[in-house]
Design an enzyme around this catalytic site. Structure first.
Site, PDB file in Angstrom:
ATOM      1  N   THR A   1       0.866  -1.187   0.000  1.00 29.10           N
ATOM      2  CA  THR A   1       0.000   0.000   0.000  1.00 29.10           C
ATOM      3  C   THR A   1       0.901   1.235   0.000  1.00 29.10           C
ATOM      4  O   THR A   1       2.086   1.132   0.313  1.00 29.10           O
ATOM      5  CB  THR A   1      -0.867   0.041   1.269  1.00 29.10           C
ATOM      6  OG1 THR A   1       0.023   0.064   2.398  1.00 29.10           O
ATOM      7  CG2 THR A   1      -1.766  -1.174   1.383  1.00 29.10           C
TER       8      THR A   1
ATOM      9  N   TRP B   1     -20.734  16.760   9.056  1.00 27.91           N
ATOM     10  CA  TRP B   1     -19.617  16.330   8.217  1.00 27.91           C
ATOM     11  C   TRP B   1     -19.684  17.067   6.884  1.00 27.91           C
ATOM     12  O   TRP B   1     -20.750  17.113   6.253  1.00 27.91           O
ATOM     13  CB  TRP B   1     -19.712  14.824   7.935  1.00 27.91           C
ATOM     14  CG  TRP B   1     -19.291  13.984   9.090  1.00 27.91           C
ATOM     15  CD1 TRP B   1     -19.157  14.381  10.385  1.00 27.91           C
ATOM     16  CD2 TRP B   1     -18.957  12.600   9.053  1.00 27.91           C
ATOM     17  NE1 TRP B   1     -18.757  13.328  11.167  1.00 27.91           N
ATOM     18  CE2 TRP B   1     -18.624  12.215  10.377  1.00 27.91           C
ATOM     19  CE3 TRP B   1     -18.885  11.638   8.044  1.00 27.91           C
ATOM     20  CZ2 TRP B   1     -18.237  10.921  10.713  1.00 27.91           C
ATOM     21  CZ3 TRP B   1     -18.513  10.359   8.368  1.00 27.91           C
ATOM     22  CH2 TRP B   1     -18.186   9.998   9.687  1.00 27.91           C
TER      23      TRP B   1
END
Ligand code: AMP
Length: 545
Positions: A185, A442
């Protein structure tokens, strides 16, 4: 009672065997680093992969050993995909855009036995070799004439290795669950982690990604993977292309708009896949030269959210629909592709576009759900957003050489925040660590960025949540202007009213020359935050509500 059908293992070597037998004269074309274009066929690729397998066995590589690669998209890299995994060793692709220390760390963590590299990366290899004592041989992927004069121990020449071997090799009937490839990753937080794909997961991914509602690949296609073979196996295209018998075109190191355009036209490419920045530079080339792509039917964008303005420009100016796809290293990578359903066919252009900007829906083999902070599943209403969890046949179960289980009740937490709608379309609203949390609400940084990027003078934009004494965080917009274009803070902020709720509108705009990017081409918000650590809100910042 057991079924009475053959059980042939799903192994990677069978793809090239199939391609040789049924598509033996189909071409693989590569732009080389030595200069010029290299052409050969699936039959040639298979023969040379077998020579490579013989050479690696002679060097002492055994079943389960890792063979690292630091290479662009090209025919020799394709041979490594098959010549290594085919006999049971593990092809370990490494991202050469990482810092040398990270590359060295990854080589040591993977415990690579051999490392094969393209000439571009000679000095990188020279710098890491003293720190990677486990690597027994370093192989320059070139011929004798182009061998670098470098201070690298046990340096071998790829073409010499192959020339010394026979093209006879019988691929072993491996266990389909055995490891085939390894990819790390990008490690934006902490050290990168290895994802170890199996033969079976790779094969199922290749089957599913070729389906009409996924990448829709066939023997009539000419596929140009711009997405690198060192980043999640070029989204599996080196496997799905031989599976369907498509012609492959590899761009080597030349990923600028002009070089890509030339290859698209000369090879009559029908399908391509890349990150948004690649399509942006191709768009700029098309505009500048008032030219068009004559053969492209499908272009996939993924790896980061594609600004709707980019999709719109390709469609309106050049008649090409860019399709969104989403995935991650831990998912081999394909998770979703944006293809319409029958019930969408009567929709007008605007309604279709509103669906097109979503990341898409999963093929069979991948399941998605969104959950709240307590793990409760959230409604699939296209509005509620939550943490995105996945499971499926080509999703990671655990990281390479790590004991901790990353799963939550058998689901992998992607770290993305998304909505799911009743038709199954998923839309990413953020990475969980990038969501801007303001006064208990959010705010999607991607939505703010997309609005900024729809302004004609904006080249790139990033939205960050910056600590605020009253609201916890407030959005700050960071903008890179297009060359030769001027735009003011006020003009950019004027784009927002009516498109997002008032409390979502950024409080301020900062202009910079360039945004920092990670090794996989995403905006590095960690670095951007560091760069802007001295930023303070203007005293007169307007009240958000
Ligand atoms: P990587 O493992 O480096 O491929 O990164 C995977 C991450 O990239 C995902 O978890 C997403 O955050 C992001 N990503 C990939 N594709 C898309 C997309 N189409 N839209 C938005 N984000 C994406």
């Amino acid at each position: 009672m057991q079924g009475q059908m053959m059980k042939l293992p799903l192994i990677i070597s069978s793809l090239l065997e199939h391609a040789e037998r049924y598509h033996g004269d189909t071409e693989i074309v590569s732009r080389t680093l030595e200069g010029g274009i290299h052409r050969y066929t699936y039959a040639d690729a298979h023969a040379r992969s077998k020579r490579l397998a013989n050479a690696l066995c002679r060097l002492g590589v055994r079943n389960g050993d890792r063979v690292g690669t630091l290479a662009w998209n090209g025919y020799r890299h394709m041979e490594l995909y098959y010549g290594v995994s085919g006999f049971g060793a593990i092809t370990h692709t490494i991202n050469p855009r990482l810092f040398p220390e990270q590359v060295g760390w990854i080589v040591n963590d993977a415990d690579d036995y051999v490392l094969c590299f393209d000439l571009t990366f000679t000095s990188l290899v020279e710098s890491i070799a003293p720190h990677c004592p486990g690597v027994k041989y370093w192989v320059a992927m070139t011929d004798r004439q182009h061998m670098p004069a470098a201070n690298i121990p046990n340096l071998l020449c790829y073409e010499e290795l192959l020339a010394a071997e026979s093209a006879e090799f019988i691929w072993p009937r491996l266990d389909e669950d055995s490891a085939a490839t390894l990819c790390y990753t990008s490690g934006t937080t902490g050290n990168p982690k290895g994802v170890l794909y199996s033969h079976r997961s790779t094969m199922l991914h290749a089957f599913a990604s070729s389906l009409p509602d996924a990448l829709c690949l066939s023997a009539r296609d000419v596929i140009l993977p711009v997405v690198p073979m060192f980043h999640v196996n070029a989204w599996g295209l080196p496997y799905s292309a031989p599976l369907v018998g498509a012609k492959l075109v590899f761009p080597g190191a030349a990923l600028d708009g002009e070089s890509l355009f030339e290859l698209f036209e000369n090879e009559q490419v029908t399908f391509s896949a890349g990150v948004p920045t690649v399509w942006l530079s191709l768009l700029q080339h098309l505009r500048k030269n008032a030219t068009r792509l004559s053969s492209v039917q499908r272009m996939i964008v993924g790896g980061a959210a594609c600004p709707p303005a980019l999709m719109q420009a390709f469609h309106q100016e050049f008649g090409i629909r860019i399709q969104h796809a989403w995935g991650m290293t831990e998912m081999s990578p394909l998770g979703t592709v944006n293809t319409l359903k029958q019930s969408h066919l009567d929709l007008d252009e605007e309604a279709r576009f509103a669906i097109g900007v979503k990341q898409g829906r999963p093929p069979f083999g991948i399941d998605l759900k969104i959950v709240d902070d307590d793990g409760n599943e959230l409604p699939r209403d296209g509005k509620t957003s939550g943490a995105l969890l996945v499971r499926g046949h080509w999703v990671l179960d655990s990281y390479y050489r790590k004991d901790a289980c990353p799963l939550l009740d058998g689901w992998f937490p992607t770290g993305d925040v998304a909505t799911l709608d009743a038709d199954g379309f998923m839309q990413i609203t953020d990475r969980s660590k990038d969501v801007i949390k303001s006064g208990g609400e959010w705010i999607s940084s991607i939505e703010l960025e997309n609005i900024a990027m729809s302004h004609a003078a904006v080249a790139e934009a990033a939205a960050l949540g910056i600590a605020h004494p009253k609201w916890d965080e407030r959005p700050l917009l960071v903008v890179v202007k297009k060359t030769d274009r001027e735009v003011s803070r006020e003009e950019i902020l004027a784009e927002y009213p009516g498109k997002v709720a008032r409390f979502c509108i950024p409080d301020d705009v900062v202009f910079i020359d360039e945004l920092p990017h990670t090794a996989t081409g995403k905006v590095s918000k960690v670095q951007l935050r560091e760069q802007l650590s001295a930023y303070r809100w203007p005293e007169a910042a307007p009240s958000p509500r």
